[in-house]
Write an enzyme that holds these catalytic residues in place. Structure first.
Site, PDB file in Angstrom:
ATOM      1  N   VAL A  11     -37.010  61.260  51.221  1.00 18.71           N
ATOM      2  CA  VAL A  11     -37.701  60.723  50.029  1.00 18.71           C
ATOM      3  C   VAL A  11     -37.179  61.417  48.769  1.00 18.71           C
ATOM      4  CG1 VAL A  11     -39.909  60.497  48.859  1.00 18.71           C
ATOM      5  CG2 VAL A  11     -39.766  60.073  51.320  1.00 18.71           C
ATOM      6  N   THR A  86     -45.689  66.796  54.097  1.00 13.80           N
ATOM      7  CA  THR A  86     -47.152  66.945  54.281  1.00 13.80           C
ATOM      8  C   THR A  86     -47.399  66.602  55.749  1.00 13.80           C
ATOM      9  OG1 THR A  86     -47.350  64.659  53.598  1.00 13.80           O
ATOM     10  CG2 THR A  86     -47.875  66.337  51.949  1.00 13.80           C
ATOM     11  N   GLU A 152     -36.867  53.773  56.038  1.00 13.86           N
ATOM     12  CA  GLU A 152     -35.626  54.417  56.487  1.00 13.86           C
ATOM     13  C   GLU A 152     -34.622  53.327  56.855  1.00 13.86           C
ATOM     14  OE1 GLU A 152     -37.748  58.197  58.570  1.00 13.86           O
ATOM     15  OE2 GLU A 152     -35.602  57.948  58.794  1.00 13.86           O
ATOM     16  N   ASN A 205     -49.222  50.824  54.847  1.00 10.29           N
ATOM     17  CA  ASN A 205     -48.588  51.211  56.111  1.00 10.29           C
ATOM     18  C   ASN A 205     -49.447  50.835  57.298  1.00 10.29           C
ATOM     19  OD1 ASN A 205     -46.291  52.115  54.973  1.00 10.29           O
ATOM     20  ND2 ASN A 205     -46.713  54.290  55.201  1.00 10.29           N
ATOM     21  N   PHE A 246     -42.024  41.488  60.038  1.00  7.22           N
ATOM     22  CA  PHE A 246     -42.843  42.519  60.672  1.00  7.22           C
ATOM     23  C   PHE A 246     -43.707  41.984  61.791  1.00  7.22           C
ATOM     24  CE2 PHE A 246     -43.191  46.969  59.581  1.00  7.22           C
ATOM     25  CZ  PHE A 246     -42.061  47.085  58.772  1.00  7.22           C
ATOM     26  N   CYS A 257     -43.510  57.881  59.302  1.00  9.64           N
ATOM     27  CA  CYS A 257     -44.615  57.415  58.453  1.00  9.64           C
ATOM     28  C   CYS A 257     -45.723  56.675  59.183  1.00  9.64           C
ATOM     29  CB  CYS A 257     -44.058  56.516  57.356  1.00  9.64           C
ATOM     30  SG  CYS A 257     -43.404  57.476  56.016  1.00  9.64           S
TER      31      CYS A 257
HETATM   32  C1  UDX Z   1     -42.326  52.446  56.940  1.00  9.90           C
HETATM   33  C2  UDX Z   1     -42.767  51.423  55.904  1.00  9.90           C
HETATM   34  O1  UDX Z   1     -42.089  50.183  56.173  1.00  9.90           O
HETATM   35  C3  UDX Z   1     -42.377  51.907  54.508  1.00  9.90           C
HETATM   36  O2  UDX Z   1     -42.844  50.991  53.533  1.00  9.90           O
HETATM   37  C4  UDX Z   1     -43.031  53.273  54.285  1.00  9.90           C
HETATM   38  O3  UDX Z   1     -42.719  53.774  53.002  1.00  9.90           O
HETATM   39  C5  UDX Z   1     -42.554  54.248  55.343  1.00  9.90           C
HETATM   40  O4  UDX Z   1     -42.863  53.745  56.658  1.00  9.90           O
HETATM   41  P1  UDX Z   1     -40.125  53.148  58.175  1.00  9.90           P
HETATM   42  O5  UDX Z   1     -41.008  54.085  58.915  1.00  9.90           O
HETATM   43  O6  UDX Z   1     -38.838  53.643  57.627  1.00  9.90           O
HETATM   44  O7  UDX Z   1     -40.923  52.514  56.908  1.00  9.90           O
HETATM   45  O8  UDX Z   1     -39.749  51.979  59.173  1.00  9.90           O
HETATM   46  P2  UDX Z   1     -40.198  50.485  59.387  1.00  9.90           P
HETATM   47  O9  UDX Z   1     -39.047  49.619  59.079  1.00  9.90           O
HETATM   48  O10 UDX Z   1     -41.499  50.218  58.734  1.00  9.90           O
HETATM   49  O11 UDX Z   1     -40.417  50.461  61.005  1.00  9.90           O
HETATM   50  C6  UDX Z   1     -41.409  51.301  61.525  1.00  9.90           C
HETATM   51  C7  UDX Z   1     -41.423  51.109  63.039  1.00  9.90           C
HETATM   52  O12 UDX Z   1     -41.931  49.821  63.366  1.00  9.90           O
HETATM   53  C8  UDX Z   1     -40.061  51.226  63.698  1.00  9.90           C
HETATM   54  O13 UDX Z   1     -40.224  51.927  64.921  1.00  9.90           O
HETATM   55  C9  UDX Z   1     -39.685  49.777  63.969  1.00  9.90           C
HETATM   56  O14 UDX Z   1     -38.833  49.626  65.100  1.00  9.90           O
HETATM   57  C10 UDX Z   1     -41.040  49.168  64.262  1.00  9.90           C
HETATM   58  N1  UDX Z   1     -41.104  47.727  63.983  1.00  9.90           N
HETATM   59  C11 UDX Z   1     -40.941  47.293  62.700  1.00  9.90           C
HETATM   60  C12 UDX Z   1     -41.384  46.851  65.034  1.00  9.90           C
HETATM   61  O15 UDX Z   1     -41.532  47.257  66.178  1.00  9.90           O
HETATM   62  N2  UDX Z   1     -41.496  45.524  64.757  1.00  9.90           N
HETATM   63  C13 UDX Z   1     -41.337  45.031  63.495  1.00  9.90           C
HETATM   64  O16 UDX Z   1     -41.437  43.821  63.315  1.00  9.90           O
HETATM   65  C14 UDX Z   1     -41.053  45.944  62.434  1.00  9.90           C
END
Ligand code: UDX
Length: 423
Positions: A11, A86, A152, A205, A246, A257
């Protein structure tokens, strides 16, 4: 504007490089010597698409400079962005010890009217303590909650094209300066109180996590009734209120996160006397989803993986990153090893050090003489492996595709037993 950023994690580093790209003069402080040494050589200590190029550009132009001392970095800064960890405390709530230490260290050295922007989500009681520290030890510093919404694997793009900027302020003193800090991004600005700003981050989130657990639960219903989850989610997604994003079933959500923020929100609600049962259910479904992948492998190998060789494709918590924090892929690989399987794992970028997991250099190496293949991270390259080569390389005929990455009919035509998620 003169800006200091404390903490060069994914970040802080992306924020520092992004603000420098916007034309600000950014002073980045990092206490970890190894990380600082890499940055001093102009190398990014983390993999994020576009970050290395951006970092080289802003270091060469002098827009971004590096410091080991927080005090040196904050001198003369109009805004100080704090992006230090944190971690989750035992109760699940965010532990702000590091943030509070940083603020009390820098407070006496802040310029008149400096703004301190907290990227890390901060519980109300610690926000109050931090503002009191500033009131007593600085020349009128203003505290702002400025949550990050970076994904990420897309952090640089998300910083340069944010859906919105959120500011949680207790007074108007900081709004104007923070507005000009981000002015060139042209994003909608949501200004609210500090508590609401923190809840925006947690709720966003938590809602994303809810969509993922809902998709996984619907996939499990599809398995129970013999429906195809791909068609179900397609038929749902055309509804403009639902959409397609999603809702990809998988082994569960991981990362630094979603797991942390969902637990923190349940804990925060609980402290306030509300039992957030819905979100607890989302967390339970998530943990069960990883266990379901494991039981699919166990069942496909006649009830036990002990002594069997299992090839694992993917260790990162998602494709596009090398991060394995809270990775469902790592959880499944470790559980397989704990149950006595020989685990061979390949990931294009992620690395884990674990006695039970032998990491190899290619997808085919990971399935050599394997009794089963488990696909856990959706890297594109796994879709390009020849099924014919897969068949001649593996000993067994089991493919557990926890990301629905391969074409089930094509895999079955090559003589495999194909187990997907919801289809
Ligand atoms: C997330 C939030 O998207 C972001 O806005 C916040 O600031 C930080 O946390 P991130 O943790 O980087 O971002 O990854 P993200 O793309 O959200 O995926 C999180 C998890 O969910 C991953 O393990 C991913 O594989 C899983 N996922 C995501 C699914 O299983 N299915 C989906 O449709 C989307």
């Amino acid at each position: 504007m003169e800006v200091a950023v404390i903490g060069a994690g994914y970040v802080g580093l992306v924020t520092a490089a992004g603000l420098a790209r916007l034309g600000h003069t950014v002073r980045l402080a990092e206490s970890d010597e190894l990380r600082l040494a890499m940055l001093t050589k102009g190398e990014s200590p983390i993999y994020e698409p576009g970050l290395q190029e951006l970092l080289s550009e802003v270091i060469q132009s002098g827009a971004l400079s590096l410091f080991s001392s927080n005090l040196d970095a904050v001198r003369g800064a109009a805004v100080v962005v704090i992006a230090v960890p944190t971690p989750q405390s035992a109760s699940g709530a965010a532990d702000t010890t590091i943030v509070e230490q940083v603020v009390s260290d820098i407070a006496p050295h802040l310029d008149l009217g400096a703004v301190i922007a907290l990227k890390s989500t901060t519980p109300t009681d610690s926000f109050t303590r931090l503002q009191e520290t500033l009131d007593h030890h600085s020349k009128g510093g203003h505290l702002v909650i400025n949550p990050e919404f970076l994904r990420e694997g897309a952090a640089v793009a998300d910083f340069l094209k944010p859906d919105r900027i959120v500011l949680g302020v207790a007074s108007d003193g900081a709004v104007e300066r923070m507005t000009s800090l981000y002015a060139d991004l042209g994003a909608p600005l949501v200004v609210t109180d500090p508590v609401s700003a923190g809840i925006i981050k947690y709720a966003a989130n938590a809602f994303l996590a809810t969509r993922i657990s809902f998709a996984n639960a619907i996939a499990n219903v599809c398995e129970a009734v013999g429906a195809n989850v791909r068609d179900v989610l397609l038929g749902m997604g055309f509804d403009r209120r639902i959409g397609f994003h999603f809702l990809d079933p998988g082994p569960g959500f991981g990362g630094s996160c979603l797991p942390k923020d969902t637990q923190a929100l349940v804990a925060l609600a609980d402290e306030g006397g509300y039992d957030f049962a819905l979100l607890r259910g989302v967390i339970d479904v998530n943990q069960q989803q990883m266990a379901r992948v494991l039981s699919k492998v166990r069942r496909a190998l006649n009830g036990s993986v002990a002594g069997r060789t299992v090839g694992v494709w993917g260790l990162a918590f998602k494709a596009g990153t090398d991060d394995v924090r809270e990775s469902p892929a790592v959880w499944v690989a470790k559980e397989l090893a704990n149950e006595g399987a020989v685990v061979l794992a390949y990931d294009p970028r992620a690395r884990v050090v674990d006695d039970g997991i032998t990491q190899v250099g290619s997808a085919l190496d990971a399935v050599r003489d394997a009794d089963a293949l488990v696909i856990l991270t959706e890297w594109d390259e796994f879709q390009t492996v020849s099924l014919g080569e897969l068949r001649t390389t593996m000993r067994g005929r089991v493919v557990v595709d926890a990301r629905n990455l391969l074409d089930p009919e094509a895999v079955r035509r090559h003589g495999f037993t194909y187990l997907g998620v919801g289809r």
